[in-house]
Design a protein around this motif. Structure first.
Motif, PDB file in Angstrom:
ATOM      1  N   TYR A  52       5.057  -1.398   1.061  1.00  0.00           N
ATOM      2  CA  TYR A  52       4.574  -0.269   0.553  1.00  0.00           C
ATOM      3  C   TYR A  52       4.766  -0.250  -0.887  1.00  0.00           C
ATOM      4  O   TYR A  52       5.512  -0.846  -1.694  1.00  0.00           O
ATOM      5  CB  TYR A  52       5.373   0.921   0.976  1.00  0.00           C
ATOM      6  CG  TYR A  52       5.213   1.243   2.623  1.00  0.00           C
ATOM      7  CD1 TYR A  52       3.856   1.503   3.148  1.00  0.00           C
ATOM      8  CD2 TYR A  52       6.195   0.748   3.490  1.00  0.00           C
ATOM      9  CE1 TYR A  52       3.788   1.692   4.586  1.00  0.00           C
ATOM     10  CE2 TYR A  52       5.948   1.219   4.605  1.00  0.00           C
ATOM     11  CZ  TYR A  52       5.002   1.253   5.290  1.00  0.00           C
ATOM     12  OH  TYR A  52       4.774   1.627   6.631  1.00  0.00           O
ATOM     13  N   ARG A  82       0.867  -1.129  -0.026  1.00  0.00           N
ATOM     14  CA  ARG A  82      -0.007  -0.096   0.010  1.00  0.00           C
ATOM     15  C   ARG A  82       0.951   1.214   0.066  1.00  0.00           C
ATOM     16  O   ARG A  82       2.127   1.312   0.534  1.00  0.00           O
ATOM     17  CB  ARG A  82      -0.882  -0.108   1.390  1.00  0.00           C
ATOM     18  CG  ARG A  82      -0.104  -0.034   2.657  1.00  0.00           C
ATOM     19  CD  ARG A  82      -1.182  -0.075   3.833  1.00  0.00           C
ATOM     20  NE  ARG A  82      -0.350   0.033   4.850  1.00  0.00           N
ATOM     21  CZ  ARG A  82      -0.956   0.091   5.787  1.00  0.00           C
ATOM     22  NH1 ARG A  82      -2.217   0.151   6.261  1.00  0.00           N
ATOM     23  NH2 ARG A  82      -0.493   0.194   7.122  1.00  0.00           N
ATOM     24  N   LYS A  83       0.244   2.319  -0.492  1.00  0.00           N
ATOM     25  CA  LYS A  83       1.085   3.733  -0.351  1.00  0.00           C
ATOM     26  C   LYS A  83       1.253   3.839   1.180  1.00  0.00           C
ATOM     27  O   LYS A  83       0.468   4.090   1.923  1.00  0.00           O
ATOM     28  CB  LYS A  83       0.136   4.512  -1.139  1.00  0.00           C
ATOM     29  CG  LYS A  83      -0.039   4.379  -2.607  1.00  0.00           C
ATOM     30  CD  LYS A  83      -0.627   5.457  -3.362  1.00  0.00           C
ATOM     31  CE  LYS A  83      -1.002   5.068  -4.627  1.00  0.00           C
ATOM     32  NZ  LYS A  83      -1.969   5.987  -5.528  1.00  0.00           N
ATOM     33  N   ARG A 121       1.823   6.682   4.106  1.00  0.00           N
ATOM     34  CA  ARG A 121       1.255   7.854   4.822  1.00  0.00           C
ATOM     35  C   ARG A 121       2.361   8.647   5.234  1.00  0.00           C
ATOM     36  O   ARG A 121       2.898   8.049   6.166  1.00  0.00           O
ATOM     37  CB  ARG A 121       0.348   7.663   5.655  1.00  0.00           C
ATOM     38  CG  ARG A 121      -1.156   6.723   5.111  1.00  0.00           C
ATOM     39  CD  ARG A 121      -1.748   7.557   3.960  1.00  0.00           C
ATOM     40  NE  ARG A 121      -2.940   6.716   3.419  1.00  0.00           N
ATOM     41  CZ  ARG A 121      -3.415   6.964   2.398  1.00  0.00           C
ATOM     42  NH1 ARG A 121      -3.064   7.740   1.595  1.00  0.00           N
ATOM     43  NH2 ARG A 121      -4.683   6.126   2.136  1.00  0.00           N
ATOM     44  N   GLY A 140     -11.366   0.974  -1.562  1.00  0.00           N
ATOM     45  CA  GLY A 140     -10.042   1.075  -1.132  1.00  0.00           C
ATOM     46  C   GLY A 140      -9.517   2.092  -0.274  1.00  0.00           C
ATOM     47  O   GLY A 140     -10.186   2.482   0.564  1.00  0.00           O
ATOM     48  N   ARG A 141      -8.194   2.480  -0.035  1.00  0.00           N
ATOM     49  CA  ARG A 141      -7.847   3.411   0.690  1.00  0.00           C
ATOM     50  C   ARG A 141      -7.823   5.011   0.066  1.00  0.00           C
ATOM     51  O   ARG A 141      -8.089   5.201  -1.251  1.00  0.00           O
ATOM     52  CB  ARG A 141      -6.218   3.310   0.731  1.00  0.00           C
ATOM     53  CG  ARG A 141      -6.177   1.757   1.333  1.00  0.00           C
ATOM     54  CD  ARG A 141      -4.311   1.621   1.587  1.00  0.00           C
ATOM     55  NE  ARG A 141      -3.925   2.416   2.768  1.00  0.00           N
ATOM     56  CZ  ARG A 141      -2.751   3.085   2.905  1.00  0.00           C
ATOM     57  NH1 ARG A 141      -2.220   3.012   1.683  1.00  0.00           N
ATOM     58  NH2 ARG A 141      -2.412   3.623   3.943  1.00  0.00           N
ATOM     59  N   TYR A 142      -8.313   5.888   1.055  1.00  0.00           N
ATOM     60  CA  TYR A 142      -8.468   7.071   0.593  1.00  0.00           C
ATOM     61  C   TYR A 142      -6.906   7.731  -0.105  1.00  0.00           C
ATOM     62  O   TYR A 142      -6.031   7.184   0.331  1.00  0.00           O
ATOM     63  CB  TYR A 142      -8.947   7.998   1.628  1.00  0.00           C
ATOM     64  CG  TYR A 142      -7.987   7.982   3.048  1.00  0.00           C
ATOM     65  CD1 TYR A 142      -6.834   8.985   3.124  1.00  0.00           C
ATOM     66  CD2 TYR A 142      -8.189   6.983   3.804  1.00  0.00           C
ATOM     67  CE1 TYR A 142      -5.898   9.040   3.974  1.00  0.00           C
ATOM     68  CE2 TYR A 142      -7.244   7.122   4.903  1.00  0.00           C
ATOM     69  CZ  TYR A 142      -6.179   7.897   4.978  1.00  0.00           C
ATOM     70  OH  TYR A 142      -5.213   7.780   5.972  1.00  0.00           O
ATOM     71  N   LYS A 143      -7.033   8.588  -0.873  1.00  0.00           N
ATOM     72  CA  LYS A 143      -5.883   9.355  -1.400  1.00  0.00           C
ATOM     73  C   LYS A 143      -5.499  10.333  -0.687  1.00  0.00           C
ATOM     74  O   LYS A 143      -6.539  11.133  -0.257  1.00  0.00           O
ATOM     75  CB  LYS A 143      -6.163   9.880  -2.854  1.00  0.00           C
ATOM     76  CG  LYS A 143      -4.933  10.261  -3.690  1.00  0.00           C
ATOM     77  CD  LYS A 143      -5.302  10.720  -4.990  1.00  0.00           C
ATOM     78  CE  LYS A 143      -4.049  11.017  -5.670  1.00  0.00           C
ATOM     79  NZ  LYS A 143      -4.229  11.416  -7.076  1.00  0.00           N
ATOM     80  N   LYS A 202      -9.377   7.096   9.638  1.00  0.00           N
ATOM     81  CA  LYS A 202      -9.763   5.777   9.994  1.00  0.00           C
ATOM     82  C   LYS A 202     -11.122   6.052  10.725  1.00  0.00           C
ATOM     83  O   LYS A 202     -12.269   5.118  10.402  1.00  0.00           O
ATOM     84  CB  LYS A 202      -9.017   5.066  11.077  1.00  0.00           C
ATOM     85  CG  LYS A 202      -9.556   3.640  11.277  1.00  0.00           C
ATOM     86  CD  LYS A 202      -8.628   2.907  12.271  1.00  0.00           C
ATOM     87  CE  LYS A 202      -9.143   1.471  12.507  1.00  0.00           C
ATOM     88  NZ  LYS A 202      -7.868   0.731  13.369  1.00  0.00           N
ATOM     89  N   VAL A 207      -4.049   9.439   9.628  1.00  0.00           N
ATOM     90  CA  VAL A 207      -4.282   8.050   9.477  1.00  0.00           C
ATOM     91  C   VAL A 207      -5.321   7.879  10.614  1.00  0.00           C
ATOM     92  O   VAL A 207      -6.360   7.296  10.353  1.00  0.00           O
ATOM     93  CB  VAL A 207      -3.328   6.996   9.579  1.00  0.00           C
ATOM     94  CG1 VAL A 207      -3.387   5.639   9.912  1.00  0.00           C
ATOM     95  CG2 VAL A 207      -2.128   7.251   8.512  1.00  0.00           C
ATOM     96  N   HIS A 214     -18.282  -1.966   2.915  1.00  0.00           N
ATOM     97  CA  HIS A 214     -17.434  -0.742   2.639  1.00  0.00           C
ATOM     98  C   HIS A 214     -18.556   0.283   1.755  1.00  0.00           C
ATOM     99  O   HIS A 214     -19.088  -0.088   0.825  1.00  0.00           O
ATOM    100  CB  HIS A 214     -16.338  -0.959   1.831  1.00  0.00           C
ATOM    101  CG  HIS A 214     -15.362  -1.894   2.426  1.00  0.00           C
ATOM    102  ND1 HIS A 214     -14.661  -1.440   3.474  1.00  0.00           N
ATOM    103  CD2 HIS A 214     -14.801  -3.154   2.152  1.00  0.00           C
ATOM    104  CE1 HIS A 214     -13.779  -2.499   3.954  1.00  0.00           C
ATOM    105  NE2 HIS A 214     -14.158  -3.526   3.132  1.00  0.00           N
ATOM    106  N   ASN A 253     -11.776  10.479  -1.804  1.00  0.00           N
ATOM    107  CA  ASN A 253     -11.964   9.046  -1.792  1.00  0.00           C
ATOM    108  C   ASN A 253     -13.402   8.883  -2.709  1.00  0.00           C
ATOM    109  O   ASN A 253     -14.296  10.088  -2.728  1.00  0.00           O
ATOM    110  CB  ASN A 253     -12.177   8.320  -0.421  1.00  0.00           C
ATOM    111  CG  ASN A 253     -11.895   6.930  -0.635  1.00  0.00           C
ATOM    112  OD1 ASN A 253     -11.863   6.123  -1.689  1.00  0.00           O
ATOM    113  ND2 ASN A 253     -11.869   6.333   0.463  1.00  0.00           N
TER     114      ASN A 253
END
Length: 336
Positions: free
Chosen positions: A239, A3-4, A6, A100-103, A77, A73, A96, A18
């Motif tokens: 990452y 994952r990217k 933070r 996915g994950r927020y940018k 969350k 983070v 969900h 997102n």
């Protein structure tokens, strides 16, 4: 799955966004929009966040967000989880709400007009999405945006801060400043309706849409230093993303320069030597051993031809028993 990373630090500024899971709407009606803003306000109270601009679109959102404490983070969350619970409870859903994950693109805040650039991108979202009346394209007509609070058309929540954005334009938070801001964005809307304007802003906003940070080379370098600490806490393989590519290439570049010094070579020597010379193969081995830089980067940096051959060149050094190659490995082992 990688994952990217933070990057968090006190006073960090982010463009956070997102989208709905599978592109589905995350705001189905007025109450959903209100619930989201209410949850955002509660989150700001819990975390100390400051919001400088926002826009809620039917299937996504944008925030220009400042974190006085390094708690992006933890805050996101709670925030996205709390809204998802409200959304699912209202609509009888499970799972969900967001994909996915927020940018979270890190934005330089101390100079360069980046506040204005990103806030304009956020406030102009309804115009880009053609949600405005084509006959009278007024941004105020899209009520789920901080634009109305900037211009005085709507009440301003206490967690919304307008002074930094207005200050980037040389404006004050007064009647004259609000009117000037309205006029400024009205002109941007007009420009976006022209082919030339669309092309111009596509270039101006490319960093915001595709990059991992916005703020120039010096700012990016400072973030890469912070990224080292983030990566040190977990395995590098955990990452991915553009930030990690830049991190890996920076690490590889330092190794190449150190390796050249250890071998008594110069950049000019790389141009003169054959693409499969022992020294180049040894440098390729060093980079492959110590980093996750892509083979295409190694091939271009060491002038080794096709990227497909880099792995074989590095293996040649790794598996060699020849005394001279072992000596090269020992020299390069000391590189930092």
């Amino acid at each position: 799955m990688p994952r990217k990373p933070r990057i968090e630090y006190a006073g960090a500024l982010y463009h956070a966004m997102n989208r709905g899971d599978q592109g589905e709407p995350v705001f189905r009606d007025k109450l959903d929009y209100e619930n989201f803003l209410g949850t955002l306000g509660e989150c700001c109270g819990r975390t100390g966040w400051k919001v400088h601009a926002y826009v809620l679109m039917p299937n996504h959102f944008h925030l220009l967000l400042e974190t006085p404490q390094p708690n992006l983070v933890q805050g996101m969350k709670w925030f996205l989880g709390a809204y998802t619970q409200k959304f699912n409870r209202r609509h009888g859903l499970k799972g969900h709400a967001f994909q996915g994950r927020y940018k979270a693109v890190v934005i330089r805040s101390d100079s360069g007009g980046y506040f204005e650039r990103v806030s304009s991108y956020v406030h102009l979202s309804p115009a880009r999405a053609r949600l405005l009346n084509p006959e009278r394209p007024d941004l105020s007509s899209w009520r789920w945006s901080s634009y109305g609070a900037y211009t005085g058309a709507r009440a301003r929540p206490e967690w919304l801060v307008v002074a930094r954005v207005l200050g980037d334009l040389g404006l004050k938070d007064d009647r004259q400043g609000r009117e000037a801001y309205r006029a400024y964005l009205r002109e941007r809307v007009k420009e976006l309706r022209t082919r030339r304007g669309k092309k111009l802003y596509a270039a101006v906003w490319k960093e915001i849409r595709q990059g991992w940070c916005v703020g120039g080379a010096e700012f990016e370098e400072s973030l890469l230093k912070k990224l080292k600490d983030v990566v040190a806490e977990r395995k590098r393989e955990s990452y991915s993303g553009e930030a990690m590519r830049r991190h890996d290439e920076g690490q590889a570049e330092r190794l190449v320069r150190g390796g050249l010094r250890a071998l008594g070579l110069t950049e000019a020597d790389l141009d003169k030597q054959a693409k499969g010379s022992r020294e180049k193969c040894a440098l390729a081995w060093l980079v492959q051993e110590r980093t996750l830089a892509k083979q295409s980067w190694v091939a271009e940096r060491l002038r080794m031809g096709s990227a497909s051959g880099v792995g074989a060149y590095a293996k040649r050094i790794r598996d060699a028993t020849d005394p001279e190659i072992r000596r090269l490995r020992q020299l390069l082992h000391k590189c930092e």
